[in-house]
Design a protein around this motif. Structure first.
Motif, PDB file in Angstrom:
ATOM      1  N   GLY A  62       0.836  -1.194   0.000  1.00 17.74           N
ATOM      2  CA  GLY A  62       0.000   0.000   0.000  1.00 17.74           C
ATOM      3  C   GLY A  62       0.864   1.233   0.000  1.00 17.74           C
ATOM      4  O   GLY A  62       2.040   1.182   0.362  1.00 17.74           O
ATOM      5  N   VAL A  63       0.279   2.360  -0.417  1.00 16.24           N
ATOM      6  CA  VAL A  63       0.975   3.659  -0.368  1.00 16.24           C
ATOM      7  C   VAL A  63       0.160   4.584   0.514  1.00 16.24           C
ATOM      8  O   VAL A  63      -1.057   4.731   0.325  1.00 16.24           O
ATOM      9  N   PHE A  64       0.837   5.204   1.478  1.00 20.11           N
ATOM     10  CA  PHE A  64       0.155   6.087   2.423  1.00 20.11           C
ATOM     11  C   PHE A  64       0.938   7.399   2.454  1.00 20.11           C
ATOM     12  O   PHE A  64       2.076   7.446   2.918  1.00 20.11           O
ATOM     13  N   PHE A  65       0.333   8.429   1.905  1.00 25.14           N
ATOM     14  CA  PHE A  65       1.056   9.681   1.708  1.00 25.14           C
ATOM     15  C   PHE A  65       0.353  10.838   2.403  1.00 25.14           C
ATOM     16  O   PHE A  65      -0.869  10.842   2.567  1.00 25.14           O
TER      17      PHE A  65
ATOM     18  N   ARG B  72       1.752   3.992  -8.851  1.00 25.18           N
ATOM     19  CA  ARG B  72       1.742   3.618 -10.264  1.00 25.18           C
ATOM     20  C   ARG B  72       3.108   3.081 -10.676  1.00 25.18           C
ATOM     21  O   ARG B  72       3.218   2.048 -11.325  1.00 25.18           O
ATOM     22  N   HIS B  73       4.143   3.792 -10.268  1.00 26.65           N
ATOM     23  CA  HIS B  73       5.469   3.407 -10.724  1.00 26.65           C
ATOM     24  C   HIS B  73       5.932   2.083 -10.116  1.00 26.65           C
ATOM     25  O   HIS B  73       6.633   1.304 -10.774  1.00 26.65           O
ATOM     26  N   PHE B  74       5.541   1.829  -8.864  1.00 27.73           N
ATOM     27  CA  PHE B  74       6.023   0.604  -8.205  1.00 27.73           C
ATOM     28  C   PHE B  74       4.995  -0.521  -8.255  1.00 27.73           C
ATOM     29  O   PHE B  74       5.145  -1.533  -7.574  1.00 27.73           O
ATOM     30  N   GLY B  75       3.974  -0.338  -9.068  1.00 29.46           N
ATOM     31  CA  GLY B  75       3.016  -1.423  -9.284  1.00 29.46           C
ATOM     32  C   GLY B  75       2.283  -1.830  -8.032  1.00 29.46           C
ATOM     33  O   GLY B  75       2.025  -3.025  -7.804  1.00 29.46           O
ATOM     34  N   VAL B  76       1.916  -0.868  -7.222  1.00 33.31           N
ATOM     35  CA  VAL B  76       1.207  -1.152  -5.969  1.00 33.31           C
ATOM     36  C   VAL B  76      -0.268  -1.399  -6.266  1.00 33.31           C
ATOM     37  O   VAL B  76      -0.900  -0.616  -6.971  1.00 33.31           O
ATOM     38  N   ASP B  77      -0.814  -2.478  -5.722  1.00 29.24           N
ATOM     39  CA  ASP B  77      -2.228  -2.778  -5.994  1.00 29.24           C
ATOM     40  C   ASP B  77      -3.089  -2.766  -4.733  1.00 29.24           C
ATOM     41  O   ASP B  77      -4.281  -3.045  -4.782  1.00 29.24           O
ATOM     42  N   GLY B  78      -2.487  -2.438  -3.598  1.00 31.83           N
ATOM     43  CA  GLY B  78      -3.263  -2.379  -2.353  1.00 31.83           C
ATOM     44  C   GLY B  78      -3.814  -0.984  -2.138  1.00 31.83           C
ATOM     45  O   GLY B  78      -3.909  -0.191  -3.075  1.00 31.83           O
ATOM     46  N   PRO B  79      -4.175  -0.665  -0.910  1.00 36.36           N
ATOM     47  CA  PRO B  79      -4.747   0.653  -0.653  1.00 36.36           C
ATOM     48  C   PRO B  79      -3.760   1.784  -0.955  1.00 36.36           C
ATOM     49  O   PRO B  79      -2.576   1.671  -0.650  1.00 36.36           O
TER      50      PRO B  79
END
Lengths: 419, 412
Positions: free
Chosen positions: A100-103, A147-154
């Motif tokens: 996931g990515v949390f920004f 997008r760049h690291f192909g993250v598919d979670g939240p």
């Protein structure tokens, strides 16, 4: 996915006024000098003050590893550069399935949005370009990283002004604890823009000189820009794949002053609540904390309130607790400040040194009751196998507060560790 | 959620062009007619061409005095006023005591924040001088101003979080707040969605081709899932709900409106920055997985509050995700409240709760001809039984997706 109790930080990346890497930031922080100077991003002549911490030009090789450099906003570039660095250090590469990515952020692509708006008003020679606003929204930098690291979670962006980065780390921690994700890229990125530069000046909150947190003659903050990304994962996963934990993220606390839109609660009650919540989240007592990477803006009201908050949480010990301020070196990164300061705190814990705030003038006196780490780094001393721990705090416009509790990592089982 | 104490919605508030409060929104959805006003078109902002949108669902001249003292309102941006008013309505309905509210968490989602204030500040910077910027405008231009004003209104010292993940933000905020409540960190959470429309925002979305284009007779209408859909109707407004643990809500005699059964979210890294993904699998997978973990299957869902707005790529993705989950099976009734309320504004949670309450939904305005590529037909206005479970879907431009399943309290 397994529910995890301990969360390790296995990579950090940072972009700041000191340059495009975490080592550049660390070297700059240790130098005891500020990276705050006259910015060149936009014409500053008509603004009340003329200082900020602007990210220096990127080296050509960096431009080549970030695809589509010229199409990207400054904030997206900072986010991607920090994510590349953090992932490289952590030894992970995309596609990051199950991550996931949390920004956190507050200006994101505003600088490019301003170019678009200026053109819309017919006040720009560059013409109207819709791509200037393609990544204008607050979620732009976090989405680009995903997008760049192909993250598919939240993928989750918080925009709670200066507390956003800390709150994003809190959301990442919860997602890892709950087994919602097995790896998290948490951080933030913001760029300098005219709206916030003029806005903070309109509040008379910007120091015409380099900011002087916790000094009696302080006169406001210095604005900055940049970004940071931390790779977080369950400790057992990190150790299992042979990664080297840099530190542990043990707890995050959040609160609200509910007092005023811009002024902190004069007694620091909301700030204290956030720190207490972080301690409770980690299952630790105040005695476990070895230093504070403070919000430390340098505004007259913040620093006094923050001192009172430390008194509330740490009592008499607050006077002996080393306090530093990353903002004194690289300015206030607004929504991403919590992420960058967490990265700085990780480096302090990893190197066993609290970075200093730069010397001001000889005559500057420090606020009473604050043990400010001034001019020179200070060594961290922990007893036995108790790891050094720190709180990194962020107190925002509108009273939103966040406190992040980080611990040095040791392969020896630690005493006093929380859940 | 996740085996924790169950969380329920006990209060609901809304500010929309159709009026304020639950009844106003319910009547609007039953009636199936959007309310649109002319958007200001200062010279140069909009593209002067045929097919350029001129309308939106606007809040104009609303008297906020019933919810906000004038002394406080004068310091608030329009989104702050809308969000505080909606939150006051929700809190009044739930009947939670002031002591619990003092510890409340506040979660707010917004797509654009106080955009009129940002626009005014930038005009001051570029047309006058940076020193002309108003400090009051700046204070209220930050995205988290509405959340801060809600906290001030209730003296709420719990976590104060503003989520900005485009169209998925409202459900992400709801699920995060519900997790805080379920964990027992706070007794109550106030969750709101809010957005306002500035002229620049309207002009920009029009330039991007996102808005519904005027028909031959000048009317503007969104046509969710229709073959002729051309874009969405922009709307301003706010929606708010109050969350509590079910046991405590019932303990104090409250009558919950709906129960949160589960939340899910995902991201399609293949999506472009400005539009919707075309990869339905990337977003259907996390929803299917979470549904399974919650012990449910598509057959347990009896109503869908879709995010379909009339957007050409957005509705395509929405339909394809649903079709991936349901396969060839008959889909439950698919509601498209954005056809009436517009995109943004009230947000997806309030219509979702109304659906769980069994409020009637009228025929989907603008839907005339099915799009054969979608395999989805929205609700035709016929009477529906009260659903036991409602899926709310919000897929965002840029790649994010979020879902919440609400359970009806009908049998309890």
């Amino acid at each position: 996915m397994a529910v995890s109790s301990k969360v390790a930080i296995t990579g950090i990346g940072a972009v700041s006024g000191w340059g495009w890497s975490a080592p550049a930031l660390w070297e700059g922080l240790l130098s005891g000098r500020p990276a705050i100077r006259r910015p060149e991003r936009f014409d500053i002549a008509d603004h009340r003050t003329q200082l900020a911490s602007e990210v220096p030009k990127a080296l050509p090789q960096l431009r080549s590893i970030i695809p589509g450099w010229h199409r990207r906003t400054w904030a997206d570039r900072y986010a991607l550069a920090a994510a590349f660095e953090a992932c490289r250090q952590a030894g992970v590469e995309g596609p990051l399935r199950g991550a996931g990515v949390f920004f956190g952020g507050s200006t994101a692509g505003m600088a490019e949005g301003e170019k678009y708006f200026k053109a819309l008003l017919g006040r720009s020679s560059e013409g109207l370009r819709l791509h200037d606003i393609a990544s204008h929204q607050m979620n732009g930098p976090g989405d680009e990283v995903a997008r760049h690291f192909g993250v598919d979670g939240p993928v989750h962006t918080v925009s709670s002004a200066c507390a956003a980065g800390g709150l994003a780390l809190g959301r990442a921690l919860e997602a890892l604890r709950a087994g919602e994700v097995e790896l998290a890229l948490a951080g933030g990125a913001d760029s300098l823009c005219q709206l916030t530069y003029a806005g903070f000046n309109s509040l008379r909150a910007v120091d015409a000189e380099v900011c002087r947190p916790f000094r009696k003659n302080r006169a406001g903050l210095s604005l900055g820009e940049g970004g940071a990304v931390l790779v977080l994962e369950p400790l057992e996963r990190a150790l299992g794949r042979g990664a080297r934990p840099l530190a542990l993220l043990e707890g995050v606390g959040a609160s609200c002053d509910a007092h005023h839109m811009t002024a902190p609660h004069p007694e620091g009650t909301g700030a204290a609540l956030a720190m207490e919540a972080a301690l409770a989240d980690a299952g630790l007592a105040p005695e476990a904390i070895h230093f504070i990477n403070s919000h430390g803006t340098g505004t007259p009201l913040n620093d006094v309130a923050e001192g009172k908050a430390l008194d509330r949480v740490f009592g008499e010990r607050a006077r002996r607790l080393p306090v530093t301020s990353t903002k004194a070196c690289v300015g206030h990164l607004l929504g991403s400040s919590g992420a960058l300061e967490a990265a700085a705190t990780v480096m302090c814990l990893e190197h066993g040194q609290v970075h200093p705030v730069p010397w001001g003038r000889e005559s500057e006196e420090v606020l009473e009751g604050i043990d400010l780490v001034l001019g020179e780094p200070r060594g961290l001393i922990s007893q036995g196998n108790v790891p050094a721990r720190a709180l990194s705090t962020s107190f925002a416009f509108g009273g939103a507060n966040a406190a992040v509790l980080l611990a040095a990592f040791s392969a020896i089982p630690a005493e006093g560790a929380g859940p | 959620m996740n085996g924790r104490p169950t969380v329920v919605i006990t209060g609901l508030g809304a500010v929309s062009a159709h009026g304020c409060g639950r009844r106003a929104v319910a009547s609007a959805l039953a009636g199936g007619e959007p309310i649109l006003g002319e958007v200001d078109r200062p010279p140069g902002l909009h593209r002067e061409r045929e097919g350029s949108s001129r309308k939106a669902s606007l809040i104009r001249g609303l008297d906020f005095k019933p919810w906000i003292p004038p002394m406080a309102a004068r310091r608030m941006s329009p989104p702050s006023k809308m969000a505080v008013a909606a939150a006051k309505m929700a809190v009044e309905e739930c009947g939670v005591e002031a002591e619990a509210l003092h510890e409340a968490a506040v979660y707010v989602s917004t797509n654009f924040g106080p955009s009129t204030y940002s626009e005014r500040i930038l005009r001051q910077v570029f047309e006058e001088n940076p020193e002309a910027v108003s400090p009051m405008l700046f204070t209220e231009s930050v995205a988290n101003a509405p959340a801060a004003q809600i906290a001030l209104a209730f003296r709420a010292v719990g976590p104060n979080v503003t989520v900005t993940q485009r169209e998925a933000g409202a459900l992400l905020a709801l699920s995060q707040a519900a997790a805080e409540v379920a964990r027992g960190r706070v007794p109550v959470a106030i969750v709101a969605a809010v957005d306002e429309i500035s002229t620049v925002l309207h002009a920009t979305l029009d330039r991007l081709g996102a808005l519904a284009t005027p028909e031959a007779d000048g009317t503007e209408i969104a046509r969710p899932f229709d073959r002729q859909r051309s874009g969405f109707l922009l709307s301003e407004g706010a929606g708010a709900v109050v969350l509590e643990r079910e046991e405590e809500a019932r303990g104090r005699g409250a009558e919950p409106l709906a129960r949160l059964r589960f939340a899910a979210s995902g991201f399609d890294p293949g999506a472009s920055r400005i539009s919707w993904s075309r990869d339905a699998k990337a977003l259907a997978d996390p929803l299917r997985r979470r549904m399974r973990e919650s012990g449910l299957g598509p057959g347990d869902i009896e109503g869908i509050v879709s995010g379909a707005s009339g957007s050409v790529p957005g509705d395509f993705l929405e339909a394809r995700v649903l079709r991936r989950l349901w396969g060839e099976a008959t889909l439950p009734p698919i509601l498209a409240p954005k056809a009436v309320l517009g995109e943004y504004g009230v947000g997806p949670v309030v219509p979702g709760v109304l659906a769980a309450l069994g409020e009637p939904f009228g025929a989907t305005p603008g839907f005339e001809e099915a799009d054969s590529r979608l395999g989805v037909v929205p609700h035709d206005g016929s009477p529906l039984p009260r659903p036991r479970r409602v899926l709310i879907s919000s897929l965002a431009a840029g790649g994010a997706g979020a879902w919440v399943v609400l359970e009806s309290m009908a049998d309890e």
